[in-house]
Design an enzyme around this catalytic site. Structure first.
Site, short mmCIF file in Angstrom:
data_model
loop_
_atom_site.label_atom_id
_atom_site.label_comp_id
_atom_site.label_asym_id
_atom_site.label_seq_id
_atom_site.Cartn_x
_atom_site.Cartn_y
_atom_site.Cartn_z
N VAL A 65 0.14 -7.35 -37.81
CA VAL A 65 0.37 -6.33 -36.79
C VAL A 65 1.55 -5.44 -37.17
O VAL A 65 2.42 -5.83 -37.94
CB VAL A 65 0.63 -6.95 -35.39
CG1 VAL A 65 -0.53 -7.80 -34.95
CG2 VAL A 65 1.91 -7.76 -35.38
N CYS A 66 1.55 -4.24 -36.60
CA CYS A 66 2.67 -3.31 -36.70
C CYS A 66 2.69 -2.52 -35.39
O CYS A 66 2.12 -2.95 -34.40
CB CYS A 66 2.54 -2.41 -37.92
SG CYS A 66 1.17 -1.24 -37.85
N ALA A 67 3.33 -1.38 -35.40
CA ALA A 67 3.45 -0.59 -34.17
C ALA A 67 2.13 0.05 -33.76
O ALA A 67 1.73 0.00 -32.60
CB ALA A 67 4.52 0.48 -34.32
N GLY A 69 -0.84 0.21 -36.20
CA GLY A 69 -1.96 -0.26 -37.01
C GLY A 69 -1.95 0.27 -38.42
O GLY A 69 -2.62 -0.27 -39.29
N THR A 93 1.11 -3.14 -31.79
CA THR A 93 1.83 -3.62 -30.61
C THR A 93 1.84 -2.57 -29.51
O THR A 93 1.96 -2.92 -28.33
CB THR A 93 3.28 -4.02 -30.95
OG1 THR A 93 3.94 -2.92 -31.57
CG2 THR A 93 3.32 -5.23 -31.87
#
Length: 192
Positions: A65-67, A69, A93
């Site tokens: 995951v990241c902020a 995608g 996220t």
């Protein structure tokens, strides 16, 4: 090479107990809120973590995951090139929080507020554009090349879905994990 898959927030939430979640954002972004149980391995440290991530993937499914995608997709590509099967969280996220799911924050103290990488990029790009325009008016018109360079970089970034400025900003001390923190994270990943 394996092909990474994408999980929606609902499916990820129902499977959270069985997933190893790796958050590839900077430590400051991670401290601002992450999926429950996620481990922080910044994107620029993925190569170092390959053996431990491979070990985790051999034991079960890995969600990256990241902020938004984009960085997690890049991480999944790197992992797929190394024959490690992973999935990415659709929308990152940001989508997780927008869907009403809780983000976990560090316990035992107040953490320093940290801007997300996208915000850091917008601030830096805007500052350089304004500086180029201002210096172009006050000192010499050639300084406007700074502004044009940033504009070209933003277009290139959009077309390629990469961001050189984010890669450079990620190397700044406030965006990097302390070596001890990353070692602890990798040890936890090995022992899960």
């Amino acid at each position: 090479m394996t092909t990474p898959t994408t999980l929606g927030t609902g499916e990820a939430r129902t499977r959270l107990h069985e997933l190893t979640v790796i958050d590839v954002r900077t430590p400051g972004e991670y401290a601002g809120g992450h999926l429950p149980g996620a481990l922080n391995i910044p994107l620029d440290q993925i190569q170092r973590a390959l053996p431990d991530i491979r070990h985790a993937a051999d034991r079960g499914d890995v969600l990256v995951v990241c902020a938004s995608g984009a960085r997690s997709e890049n991480a999944c590509r790197i992992l797929a090139e190394n024959n490690i099967t992973t999935a990415t969280l659709s929308g990152g996220t940001g989508a997780w929080a927008a869907d009403g799911y809780d983000l976990q924050r560090p316990q035992g103290g107040v953490t320093r507020a940290m801007w997300g990488m996208e915000r850091q990029v917008r601030f830096t790009a805007g500052t350089v554009v304004l500086l180029g325009l201002l210096l172009g008016l006050l000192v010499h018109p050639a300084f406007q090349i700074l502004s044009a360079g940033i504009a070209a970089g933003l277009v290139f970034s959009a077309v390629t879905n990469t961001c050189g400025m984010a890669a450079m900003l990620a190397k700044l001390p406030h965006n990097r994990p302390r070596a001890a923190d990353l070692d602890i994270t990798l040890a936890e990943l090995r022992n899960r």
